[in-house]
Design an enzyme around this catalytic site. Sequence first.
Site, PDB file in Angstrom:
ATOM      1  N   PRO A 295      62.149  66.173  -2.432  1.00 22.87           N
ATOM      2  CA  PRO A 295      63.391  66.320  -3.194  1.00 22.87           C
ATOM      3  C   PRO A 295      63.579  65.182  -4.186  1.00 22.87           C
ATOM      4  CG  PRO A 295      63.849  65.397  -1.041  1.00 22.87           C
ATOM      5  CD  PRO A 295      62.373  65.662  -1.084  1.00 22.87           C
ATOM      6  N   GLY A 296      64.013  65.512  -5.378  1.00 18.65           N
ATOM      7  CA  GLY A 296      64.378  64.491  -6.356  1.00 18.65           C
ATOM      8  C   GLY A 296      65.861  64.605  -6.620  1.00 18.65           C
ATOM      9  N   ARG A 297      66.192  65.615  -7.450  1.00 15.55           N
ATOM     10  CA  ARG A 297      67.580  65.858  -7.849  1.00 15.55           C
ATOM     11  C   ARG A 297      68.539  65.921  -6.657  1.00 15.55           C
ATOM     12  NH1 ARG A 297      68.193  68.939 -12.376  1.00 15.55           N
ATOM     13  NH2 ARG A 297      66.039  69.500 -12.030  1.00 15.55           N
ATOM     14  N   CYS A 364      71.579  60.985 -34.568  1.00 15.82           N
ATOM     15  CA  CYS A 364      71.475  61.847 -35.750  1.00 15.82           C
ATOM     16  C   CYS A 364      70.615  63.074 -35.475  1.00 15.82           C
ATOM     17  CB  CYS A 364      70.910  61.038 -36.908  1.00 15.82           C
ATOM     18  SG  CYS A 364      72.073  59.772 -37.404  1.00 15.82           S
TER      19      CYS A 364
HETATM   20  C1  LIG Z   1      55.535  68.089  -7.809  1.00 13.70           C
HETATM   21  C2  LIG Z   1      57.000  67.897  -7.865  1.00 13.70           C
HETATM   22  N1  LIG Z   1      57.675  67.652  -6.730  1.00 13.70           N
HETATM   23  C3  LIG Z   1      59.026  67.444  -6.737  1.00 13.70           C
HETATM   24  C4  LIG Z   1      59.757  67.497  -7.904  1.00 13.70           C
HETATM   25  C5  LIG Z   1      61.223  67.235  -7.835  1.00 13.70           C
HETATM   26  O1  LIG Z   1      62.002  68.248  -8.314  1.00 13.70           O
HETATM   27  P1  LIG Z   1      63.577  68.195  -8.098  1.00 13.70           P
HETATM   28  O2  LIG Z   1      64.067  66.931  -8.702  1.00 13.70           O
HETATM   29  O3  LIG Z   1      64.107  69.388  -8.779  1.00 13.70           O
HETATM   30  O4  LIG Z   1      63.795  68.197  -6.607  1.00 13.70           O
HETATM   31  C6  LIG Z   1      59.101  67.781  -9.105  1.00 13.70           C
HETATM   32  C7  LIG Z   1      59.864  67.870 -10.365  1.00 13.70           C
HETATM   33  O5  LIG Z   1      59.415  68.086 -11.429  1.00 13.70           O
HETATM   34  C8  LIG Z   1      57.687  67.972  -9.087  1.00 13.70           C
HETATM   35  O6  LIG Z   1      57.010  68.215 -10.221  1.00 13.70           O
END
Ligand SMILES: Cc1ncc(COP(=O)(O)O)c(C=O)c1O
Length: 436
Positions: A295-297, A364
């Site tokens: 997970p990132g977001r 711009c």
């Molecule tokens: C391989 C991989 N894993 C995880 C992520 C994380 O995605 P998210 O931030 O939507 O959870 C990404 C995002 O581009 C990704 O490319």
Amino acid sequence: MRAGSGKIRGPVTNDRPFPGSGSSAFRLRDGELWCEGIPVRELAARHGTPLHVYSATEILTRVRELRAAFGEAARICYAVKANPNLAILRLLAAEGVGFDVVSGGELARDAAAGVATSGVVFAGVAKSAAEIGAALDAGILAFNVESEHELPLLAAAARARGVVARLAVRVNPDLPVDTHRHTRTGGKDDKFGLDFGAAARVVAAVAREAALELVGFHVHLGSQVREPEPYLRAFTAVMAFFDALEPRPALRYYDLGGGFGIDYGDGRGRLDVARLAAALVPAITARGLVPILEPGRYLVADAGLLLTRVLGTKERPSHAFVLVDAAMTELIRPALYQASHGIVPVQDPERRPEGVWDVVGPVCESGDFLGKARALPRLAQGELLAVLATGAYGAAMASSYNSRPRAAEILVSGTTAQLVRRRERVEDLWAEELNP
Ligand SMILES: Cc1ncc(COP(=O)(O)O)c(C=O)c1O
């Protein structure tokens, strides 16, 4: 640093979650926006705007939520790309989280943050030999191999070091998901991953190479996925492929990727991670595999907001603009993905709207906007606005276009606010430029 030190604030009489925020760490207290125990107005006064503000408590809450859903055995590998600030990497590492990196630079960040690189998975559609070597030297958990040309590079680098490189094959199962075209990664037209034919060739090649060990499969379908079904369909497809392999390799992990959707205020809700885990984890563990998630977001987006000041307004017969000091340089998602973020006054946010406004920055480009057609009150020059849910892919995608120094970043925990990235100085912008 303790924000507001020396100042005694009166008792808070009215306190509730900030309307429109996906995090209860942002509060509406006595008619203004607070991040945890600090009014964000104080942060803007001290550090200037535009300013990224993050709640440490919200980030940790999300980690614990995922742990509760997926179980202690699952490995959470935070997608560094979402927000690579070293302070955030340290915060997550202290919570036992590993990392998903997609470049040598992100791996170097982990090392600079002093976090363990043994819990790193390394994806990326085109890793260079130098990046592969650095990752082997760092002793990462696994490479997620997604292009056939990587395999000989990986084998050669592992042989040269006398080590065995662990790898998962990133499969592209051709399962397009309902998200923006540019955040989809698991369809046959996308550059990511290997189709099943290529994946089978890689599995066979790994079996012939003593310096390589296949430890699992990986799928990342894209971002802002809000339903569990695509994850389940992907797992089923990969396992059907695996079952047909002859001979079948021994595996350790199934990496289900990231992409867990959040609610940006469009009413579509966020991914129910408990429902996803309840459906997927038993199926993964029944195969004797450990789930990896990236997970990132989901971990950082709702934990962040972007503070910006109103520079002025401009009204035309057809359009009214609020001109602010943040721009696509601090938050490119609206321009790049037509993403919609909540935009609210920091003070007295529930004032009656007066008109419909486009909130635009000073860059711009006509594509430079933070929000279109927003019902907002009439805003005074110098008034503070907060752009919500900007903790992911905000500062991470910042640029200095138009020679705008990058914004500062603040990490709040309770009543403590730490400056975790200084505002760039304008002379930093040309520091690497030469006059031969
Ligand atoms: C391989 C991989 N894993 C995880 C992520 C994380 O995605 P998210 O931030 O939507 O959870 C990404 C995002 O581009 C990704 O490319």
